[in-house]
Design a protein around this motif. Structure first.
Motif, short mmCIF file in Angstrom:
data_model
loop_
_atom_site.label_atom_id
_atom_site.label_comp_id
_atom_site.label_asym_id
_atom_site.label_seq_id
_atom_site.Cartn_x
_atom_site.Cartn_y
_atom_site.Cartn_z
N ARG A 76 62.44 -48.25 62.52
CA ARG A 76 62.19 -49.60 63.06
C ARG A 76 62.17 -50.64 61.93
N HIS A 77 61.64 -50.25 60.75
CA HIS A 77 61.61 -51.21 59.65
C HIS A 77 63.01 -51.77 59.39
N GLY A 78 64.01 -50.88 59.33
CA GLY A 78 65.37 -51.31 59.05
C GLY A 78 65.86 -52.31 60.09
N ILE A 80 63.98 -54.35 62.05
CA ILE A 80 63.29 -55.65 61.90
C ILE A 80 63.78 -56.36 60.63
N ARG A 81 64.05 -55.57 59.59
CA ARG A 81 64.53 -56.18 58.33
C ARG A 81 65.82 -56.94 58.55
N ARG A 82 66.70 -56.38 59.38
CA ARG A 82 67.97 -57.09 59.62
C ARG A 82 67.70 -58.46 60.25
N LEU A 221 52.30 -64.83 53.89
CA LEU A 221 51.35 -64.17 52.98
C LEU A 221 52.06 -63.67 51.72
N ALA A 222 53.25 -63.07 51.93
CA ALA A 222 53.93 -62.43 50.79
C ALA A 222 54.62 -63.45 49.89
N GLY A 223 54.90 -64.64 50.42
CA GLY A 223 55.73 -65.56 49.66
C GLY A 223 54.98 -66.65 48.90
N ASN A 229 53.00 -67.68 41.17
CA ASN A 229 52.92 -66.97 39.89
C ASN A 229 54.20 -67.19 39.09
N LEU A 230 55.33 -67.09 39.76
CA LEU A 230 56.60 -67.30 39.05
C LEU A 230 56.63 -68.70 38.43
N LEU A 231 56.27 -69.73 39.21
CA LEU A 231 56.36 -71.10 38.70
C LEU A 231 55.41 -71.30 37.52
N SER A 263 62.19 -65.02 33.13
CA SER A 263 60.75 -65.12 33.41
C SER A 263 60.34 -64.03 34.40
N LEU A 264 61.15 -63.83 35.43
CA LEU A 264 60.84 -62.77 36.40
C LEU A 264 60.77 -61.41 35.70
N ARG A 265 61.68 -61.20 34.74
CA ARG A 265 61.70 -59.90 34.05
C ARG A 265 60.48 -59.74 33.16
N PRO A 269 55.84 -61.38 38.51
CA PRO A 269 54.72 -61.96 39.25
C PRO A 269 53.90 -60.90 40.00
N VAL A 270 54.59 -59.87 40.50
CA VAL A 270 53.89 -58.70 41.06
C VAL A 270 54.07 -57.60 40.02
N GLN A 271 52.98 -57.20 39.40
CA GLN A 271 53.12 -56.25 38.28
C GLN A 271 53.18 -54.80 38.77
N PHE A 274 52.03 -50.01 45.14
CA PHE A 274 51.52 -48.64 45.33
C PHE A 274 52.33 -47.96 46.41
N ARG A 275 52.50 -46.66 46.26
CA ARG A 275 53.17 -45.86 47.27
C ARG A 275 52.37 -44.58 47.48
N THR A 276 52.49 -44.01 48.68
CA THR A 276 51.83 -42.74 48.96
C THR A 276 52.89 -41.70 49.30
N SER A 326 61.55 -57.07 39.64
CA SER A 326 60.44 -57.91 40.09
C SER A 326 60.44 -58.17 41.59
N PHE A 327 61.57 -58.03 42.23
CA PHE A 327 61.60 -58.16 43.69
C PHE A 327 61.62 -56.79 44.36
N GLY A 328 61.33 -55.73 43.60
CA GLY A 328 61.39 -54.39 44.15
C GLY A 328 62.82 -53.88 44.13
N GLY A 330 65.67 -51.19 46.80
CA GLY A 330 65.82 -50.37 48.00
C GLY A 330 65.52 -51.15 49.26
N PRO A 331 65.23 -50.42 50.36
CA PRO A 331 65.11 -51.08 51.67
C PRO A 331 64.00 -52.11 51.79
N HIS A 332 62.95 -52.04 50.94
CA HIS A 332 61.87 -53.03 51.04
C HIS A 332 62.05 -54.18 50.06
N ILE A 333 63.20 -54.24 49.39
CA ILE A 333 63.41 -55.31 48.39
C ILE A 333 63.09 -56.67 49.03
N CYS A 334 62.55 -57.56 48.22
CA CYS A 334 62.01 -58.81 48.75
C CYS A 334 63.03 -59.64 49.54
C1 HEM Z 1 58.72 -64.85 42.91
C2 HEM Z 1 58.39 -64.66 44.17
C3 HEM Z 1 58.32 -63.31 44.80
C4 HEM Z 1 58.14 -62.09 44.25
C5 HEM Z 1 57.98 -61.73 42.78
C6 HEM Z 1 58.15 -61.12 45.33
C7 HEM Z 1 58.04 -59.76 45.13
C8 HEM Z 1 58.21 -58.82 46.14
C9 HEM Z 1 58.26 -57.40 45.94
C10 HEM Z 1 58.10 -56.69 44.62
C11 HEM Z 1 58.45 -56.83 47.15
C12 HEM Z 1 58.64 -55.34 47.46
C13 HEM Z 1 57.39 -54.75 48.04
C14 HEM Z 1 57.52 -53.25 48.23
O1 HEM Z 1 58.55 -52.64 47.97
O2 HEM Z 1 56.52 -52.68 48.69
C15 HEM Z 1 58.47 -57.89 48.13
C16 HEM Z 1 58.59 -57.71 49.48
C17 HEM Z 1 58.44 -58.71 50.40
N1 HEM Z 1 58.46 -60.06 50.14
FE1 HEM Z 1 58.53 -60.94 48.31
N2 HEM Z 1 58.31 -61.78 46.51
C18 HEM Z 1 58.44 -63.12 46.24
C19 HEM Z 1 58.66 -64.14 47.15
C20 HEM Z 1 58.70 -63.97 48.50
C21 HEM Z 1 58.91 -65.01 49.47
C22 HEM Z 1 59.17 -66.48 49.12
C23 HEM Z 1 58.80 -64.44 50.70
C24 HEM Z 1 58.92 -65.06 52.08
C25 HEM Z 1 59.64 -66.09 52.37
C26 HEM Z 1 58.55 -63.01 50.51
C27 HEM Z 1 58.38 -62.09 51.52
C28 HEM Z 1 58.34 -60.73 51.33
C29 HEM Z 1 58.20 -59.76 52.41
C30 HEM Z 1 58.01 -60.08 53.89
C31 HEM Z 1 58.27 -58.49 51.82
C32 HEM Z 1 58.21 -57.13 52.53
C33 HEM Z 1 59.63 -56.61 52.72
C34 HEM Z 1 59.71 -55.24 53.33
O3 HEM Z 1 58.74 -54.48 53.27
O4 HEM Z 1 60.79 -54.93 53.87
N3 HEM Z 1 58.51 -62.77 49.17
N4 HEM Z 1 58.36 -59.09 47.49
#
Ligand code: HEM
Length: 387
Positions: A76-78, A80-82, A221-223, A229-231, A263-265, A269-271, A274-276, A326-328, A330-334
């Motif tokens: 289901r994640h895949g 919703i991700r689309r 919440l995630a964004g 932090n990045l800015l 800067s991201l490297r 911003p997310v250092q 966690f995974r189980t 920094s954005f992860g 695989g499938p959960h990449i930001c």
């Molecule tokens: C510099 C800014 C950002 C950083 C460093 C960042 C970092 C990350 C990372 C590392 C993940 C992967 C989490 C994992 O694999 O468990 C992630 C996922 C996610 N991010 Fe970002 N993020 C940023 C900005 C944003 C923004 C602007 C949004 C929304 C508009 C956002 C929404 C999300 C969401 C919803 C997920 C979950 C994706 C999933 O599980 O499929 N993020 N982010």
């Protein structure tokens, strides 16, 4: 960097450097976790979603429509991700760019005076939340209330798995519900992320209003704090490297993107995530049992010298600039990466246009957010000299 200003962060990175050189996966956090620090191992863990479960955990007692994106099990994640990817696809974000540019310009008009200014509350904090307001279609007149509620939600976010994201901040949740209900009544809906989620087609079915609210709230919440932090990190790096800012001013279009990536490297911003372990598995030669928790250190992977030359140097000439994690991966990449990069690039371009030099204010030390899984600033006093 002044070591006494930021000892915790520096010592974490010294520790990561030592851990990367150790064989296997060191035990961490009082024996409760294994620590993944090398680039290839971090990349591997993030991609193996059938072996390593979501970073925010999973609460089976929550109804499906209240499961937030990072916790929804596959497949289901895949699906919703689309929907989410389509809703905030780069091509859809074009109208956000002029909005963020105008917003940044008007903030700079206030704060570029040559006097000391704390750029966190004035510049760093407002931009991500206002960009979010615009992108999602939150009414402009609600911007202050939206900002207060989203900040309060971030503060309580550790409870999200117990309460569900709606329960995290009932006032915010009710507010988003009302917006969605109003949208559903409209015949001619504005073209924004909220409408796209409402009109999404999930295997022939729309998302329920509660599912739309859930995913809108996790995106917010995630964004929010991540982009702040990045800015903040970006501005701190520029203030400490006058040559870098001069280079940006010479060629803002090209150099801004390189500075954002570097800067991201260097300051993820997310250092850590966690995974189980969902089943017995291995990382390199290390065997892991089901339910083992692994700390996946993105900040460490980004400074692995098997991947990046001179990893502790801020360099904008790297050929593998975008390979940081920094954005992860695989499938959960930001899914918000394009939006975050755009905001950071626009801030740099506008600074290059309006400011001739950026300096740390001499009498006010920067204040960093507590280092554990994030890297960011709470206060950063700068002098922005008018161009
Ligand atoms: C510099 C800014 C950002 C950083 C460093 C960042 C970092 C990350 C990372 C590392 C993940 C992967 C989490 C994992 O694999 O468990 C992630 C996922 C996610 N991010 Fe970002 N993020 C940023 C900005 C944003 C923004 C602007 C949004 C929304 C508009 C956002 C929404 C999300 C969401 C919803 C997920 C979950 C994706 C999933 O599980 O499929 N993020 N982010």
């Amino acid at each position: 960097m002044e070591p006494d200003q930021d000892r915790e962060y520096l010592s974490a990175h010294e520790r990561y450097r030592a851990l990367r050189a150790e064989p296997g996966l060191p035990v961490g956090m009082g024996g409760r976790t294994r620590t993944v620090t090398r680039y290839d191992d971090v990349d591997h863990v993030l991609r193996q979603i059938w072996e390593f479960g979501g970073s925010m955990g999973y609460n089976p007692d929550l109804p499906e429509e209240e499961q937030i994106l990072p916790s929804i099990p596959e497949p289901r994640h895949g699906r919703i991700r689309r929907v989410i990817n389509g809703a905030i696809a780069p091509s859809r974000l074009k109208p956000v760019e002029p909005y963020v540019r105008d917003l940044t310009r008007s903030i700079l008009t206030e704060i570029v005076t040559g006097e000391a200014v704390d750029v966190v509350p004035t510049l760093v904090d407002p931009i991500p939340v206002r960009a979010m307001t615009f992108t999602f279609g939150i009414p402009e007149e609600d911007a202050d209330r939206f900002r207060r509620m989203s900040d309060e939600m971030v503060e309580n976010s550790t409870e999200v798995m117990t309460t569900g994201i709606g329960g995290l901040h009932p006032e915010f949740s009710d507010y988003v519900d009302e917006l969605i209900a109003e949208r559903l009544r409209m015949t001619d809906r504005p073209n924004d992320v909220m409408t796209r989620l409402i009109e999404a087609d999930l295997d022939g079915q729309p998302l329920s209003p509660v599912a739309v609210r859930t995913q809108m709230m996790i995106l917010i919440l995630a964004g929010n704090e991540t982009t702040r932090n990045l800015l903040g990190n970006l501005l701190y790096s520029l203030a400490r490297a006058p040559g870098l800012f001069a280079e940006l001013r010479r060629d803002p279009t090209t150099v801004a993107e390189a500075i954002v990536e570097e800067s991201l490297r260097i300051d993820a911003p997310v250092q850590s995530l966690f995974r189980t372990c969902l089943k017995p598995t291995t990382v390199g030669d290390t065997e892991l049992d089901t339910d083992t928790v692994v700390q996946v250190c993105l900040g460490s992977a980004n400074r692995d010298n098997t991947k990046f030359d001179d990893p502790d140097e801020f360099r904008i000439d790297r050929t593998n600039q975008r390979d940081h994690l920094s954005f992860g991966a695989g499938p959960h990449i930001c899914p918000g990466a394009t939006l975050a990069r755009m905001e950071a690039r626009i801030v740099l371009e506008q600074l290059a246009d309006r400011v001739s030099a950026i300096r740390l204010a001499p009498d006010q030390d920067p204040e960093f957010a507590q280092f554990f899984v994030a890297r960011g600033l709470k206060h950063l006093w700068l002098r922005l000299e008018p161009a």
